[in-house]
Design a protein around this motif. Structure first.
Motif, PDB file in Angstrom:
ATOM      1  N   ILE A  68       0.863  -1.187   0.000  1.00 15.52           N
ATOM      2  CA  ILE A  68       0.000   0.000   0.000  1.00 15.52           C
ATOM      3  C   ILE A  68       0.896   1.233   0.000  1.00 15.52           C
ATOM      4  N   VAL A  69       0.638   2.172  -0.895  1.00 20.19           N
ATOM      5  CA  VAL A  69       1.396   3.421  -0.933  1.00 20.19           C
ATOM      6  C   VAL A  69       1.126   4.172   0.371  1.00 20.19           C
ATOM      7  N   CYS A  70       2.200   4.674   1.000  1.00 15.89           N
ATOM      8  CA  CYS A  70       2.042   5.270   2.324  1.00 15.89           C
ATOM      9  C   CYS A  70       2.933   6.497   2.519  1.00 15.89           C
ATOM     10  N   CYS A  71       2.801   7.072   3.693  1.00 16.07           N
ATOM     11  CA  CYS A  71       3.659   8.125   4.241  1.00 16.07           C
ATOM     12  C   CYS A  71       3.810   9.320   3.303  1.00 16.07           C
ATOM     13  N   VAL A  72       5.037   9.776   3.055  1.00 18.14           N
ATOM     14  CA  VAL A  72       5.231  11.010   2.288  1.00 18.14           C
ATOM     15  C   VAL A  72       4.772  10.843   0.840  1.00 18.14           C
ATOM     16  N   THR A  73       4.951   9.653   0.273  1.00 21.81           N
ATOM     17  CA  THR A  73       4.466   9.415  -1.089  1.00 21.81           C
ATOM     18  C   THR A  73       2.952   9.578  -1.152  1.00 21.81           C
ATOM     19  N   ALA A  74       2.251   8.987  -0.180  1.00 25.06           N
ATOM     20  CA  ALA A  74       0.788   9.125  -0.133  1.00 25.06           C
ATOM     21  C   ALA A  74       0.401  10.582   0.115  1.00 25.06           C
ATOM     22  N   ALA A  75       1.135  11.257   0.989  1.00 25.38           N
ATOM     23  CA  ALA A  75       0.842  12.666   1.275  1.00 25.38           C
ATOM     24  C   ALA A  75       0.975  13.521   0.018  1.00 25.38           C
ATOM     25  N   ALA A  76       1.983  13.238  -0.809  1.00 25.52           N
ATOM     26  CA  ALA A  76       2.159  13.985  -2.060  1.00 25.52           C
ATOM     27  C   ALA A  76       0.993  13.729  -3.009  1.00 25.52           C
ATOM     28  N   VAL A  77       0.552  12.477  -3.116  1.00 25.00           N
ATOM     29  CA  VAL A  77      -0.588  12.144  -3.975  1.00 25.00           C
ATOM     30  C   VAL A  77      -1.848  12.859  -3.487  1.00 25.00           C
ATOM     31  N   HIS A  78      -2.033  12.916  -2.165  1.00 30.22           N
ATOM     32  CA  HIS A  78      -3.226  13.544  -1.578  1.00 30.22           C
ATOM     33  C   HIS A  78      -3.091  15.057  -1.438  1.00 30.22           C
ATOM     34  N   ASP A  79      -2.007  15.641  -1.941  1.00 30.30           N
ATOM     35  CA  ASP A  79      -1.739  17.078  -1.839  1.00 30.30           C
ATOM     36  C   ASP A  79      -1.686  17.547  -0.382  1.00 30.30           C
ATOM     37  N   LEU A  80      -1.063  16.742   0.458  1.00 30.34           N
ATOM     38  CA  LEU A  80      -0.885  17.095   1.861  1.00 30.34           C
ATOM     39  C   LEU A  80       0.534  17.580   2.144  1.00 30.34           C
ATOM     40  N   ILE A 133      -3.637   2.770  -1.828  1.00 36.36           N
ATOM     41  CA  ILE A 133      -2.971   3.855  -1.114  1.00 36.36           C
ATOM     42  C   ILE A 133      -3.739   4.089   0.176  1.00 36.36           C
ATOM     43  N   TYR A 134      -3.046   4.506   1.218  1.00 33.62           N
ATOM     44  CA  TYR A 134      -3.770   4.867   2.430  1.00 33.62           C
ATOM     45  C   TYR A 134      -4.515   6.171   2.192  1.00 33.62           C
ATOM     46  N   ASP A 135      -5.709   6.288   2.782  1.00 35.65           N
ATOM     47  CA  ASP A 135      -6.512   7.492   2.592  1.00 35.65           C
ATOM     48  C   ASP A 135      -5.851   8.686   3.292  1.00 35.65           C
ATOM     49  N   ARG A 136      -6.431   9.853   3.108  1.00 38.60           N
ATOM     50  CA  ARG A 136      -5.828  11.098   3.605  1.00 38.60           C
ATOM     51  C   ARG A 136      -5.669  11.063   5.124  1.00 38.60           C
ATOM     52  N   GLY A 137      -6.696  10.618   5.831  1.00 40.98           N
ATOM     53  CA  GLY A 137      -6.629  10.587   7.289  1.00 40.98           C
ATOM     54  C   GLY A 137      -5.567   9.636   7.802  1.00 40.98           C
ATOM     55  N   ARG A 138      -5.530   8.437   7.247  1.00 43.35           N
ATOM     56  CA  ARG A 138      -4.531   7.451   7.671  1.00 43.35           C
ATOM     57  C   ARG A 138      -3.123   7.970   7.364  1.00 43.35           C
ATOM     58  N   THR A 139      -2.969   8.639   6.237  1.00 43.21           N
ATOM     59  CA  THR A 139      -1.663   9.177   5.866  1.00 43.21           C
ATOM     60  C   THR A 139      -1.180  10.203   6.894  1.00 43.21           C
ATOM     61  N   VAL A 140      -2.074  11.096   7.300  1.00 38.22           N
ATOM     62  CA  VAL A 140      -1.708  12.104   8.310  1.00 38.22           C
ATOM     63  C   VAL A 140      -1.293  11.420   9.608  1.00 38.22           C
ATOM     64  N   VAL A 141      -2.068  10.444  10.048  1.00 36.06           N
ATOM     65  CA  VAL A 141      -1.771   9.773  11.312  1.00 36.06           C
ATOM     66  C   VAL A 141      -0.470   8.979  11.207  1.00 36.06           C
ATOM     67  N   ASP A 142      -0.221   8.337  10.071  1.00 32.75           N
ATOM     68  CA  ASP A 142       1.053   7.629   9.892  1.00 32.75           C
ATOM     69  C   ASP A 142       2.231   8.594   9.967  1.00 32.75           C
ATOM     70  N   LEU A 143       2.091   9.772   9.367  1.00 37.49           N
ATOM     71  CA  LEU A 143       3.176  10.753   9.433  1.00 37.49           C
ATOM     72  C   LEU A 143       3.389  11.246  10.865  1.00 37.49           C
ATOM     73  N   MET A 144       2.308  11.384  11.622  1.00 31.71           N
ATOM     74  CA  MET A 144       2.444  11.757  13.039  1.00 31.71           C
ATOM     75  C   MET A 144       3.112  10.613  13.806  1.00 31.71           C
ATOM     76  N   ARG A 145       2.716   9.410  13.503  1.00 30.80           N
ATOM     77  CA  ARG A 145       3.257   8.224  14.181  1.00 30.80           C
ATOM     78  C   ARG A 145       4.736   8.036  13.869  1.00 30.80           C
ATOM     79  N   LEU A 146       5.125   8.366  12.651  1.00 31.06           N
ATOM     80  CA  LEU A 146       6.508   8.171  12.207  1.00 31.06           C
ATOM     81  C   LEU A 146       7.245   9.503  12.068  1.00 31.06           C
ATOM     82  N   ARG A 147       6.828  10.491  12.856  1.00 33.26           N
ATOM     83  CA  ARG A 147       7.422  11.820  12.741  1.00 33.26           C
ATOM     84  C   ARG A 147       8.905  11.831  13.105  1.00 33.26           C
ATOM     85  N   GLY A 148       9.348  10.873  13.914  1.00 38.38           N
ATOM     86  CA  GLY A 148      10.776  10.758  14.217  1.00 38.38           C
ATOM     87  C   GLY A 148      11.572  10.397  12.977  1.00 38.38           C
ATOM     88  N   ARG A 149      10.944   9.705  12.061  1.00 41.36           N
ATOM     89  CA  ARG A 149      11.615   9.289  10.820  1.00 41.36           C
ATOM     90  C   ARG A 149      11.494  10.335   9.724  1.00 41.36           C
TER      91      ARG A 149
END
Length: 196
Positions: A68-80, A133-149
């Protein structure tokens, strides 16, 4: 008699071509003549097919269909985000073997099998060809969860864009955050944004 190029799907793998009766000699000739484009090892796209919006995502999806497309790649697709990552980021379930994809450059993240399917959506990578791809909400939460990375600025910028876009659902973010064990940081970030 070999299979005509026109009978192949717009994007296909070597395996698919072989199953349809294409001889490897024909596949290589089509590639060398520019009739097909190699997107990744053993993944091709017909040159006469409509242009793909996300050819790298298409290639990776054919190489790793359960990913599943995730994290920053998903955020770019979702315009986040405006961040451009040098690799396609995909999630795979930790219950399965990790995949290795050299081209396009790909970063594989292993996610908990219990929440792996949470928040899945699709994006049309090419006309009529969807990629998970993860949806917009899941993408935001994954980025918060992996903000150290990926960095606090990327995570907070994605959260801000999400909240200021039409259809924002803060309650959904909190549901995802609870399921992904990052409720406290997401709640705190939501409070900061709402206090502005």
């Amino acid at each position: 008699m070999g299979t005509a190029l026109g009978s192949l799907p717009a994007t296909f793998t070597t395996k698919t071509a072989r199953e349809l009766g294409v001889h490897p000699r024909d596949l290589y000739r089509w590639r060398d003549d520019g009739d097909i484009i190699e997107l990744s090892r053993a993944v091709y796209r017909r040159a006469d097919a409509p242009q793909a919006t996300y050819p790298d995502l298409l290639a990776v999806a054919h190489r790793a269909p359960r990913a599943i497309v995730c994290c920053v790649t998903a955020a770019a697709v979702h315009d986040l985000t405006d961040e451009l990552e040098p690799t396609v980021q995909i999630a795979v379930s930790a219950a399965h073997n990790a995949v290795r994809i050299a081209f396009p450059p790909t970063t594989v993240l292993r996610f908990d099998p219990d929440t792996f399917e949470l928040g899945i959506d699709e994006v049309e990578a090419a006309p009529g060809e969807n990629v998970r791809i993860y949806d917009r909400g899941r993408t935001v939460v994954d980025l918060m969860r992996l903000r150290g990375r990926f960095g606090e600025p990327v995570a907070h910028a994605a959260l801000n864009r999400y909240l200021h876009a039409p259809g924002a659902r803060p309650a959904l973010l909190l549901e995802y955050a609870k399921a992904l064990d990052v409720f406290g940081p997401v709640r705190a970030a939501l409070d900061v944004v709402s206090a502005r």
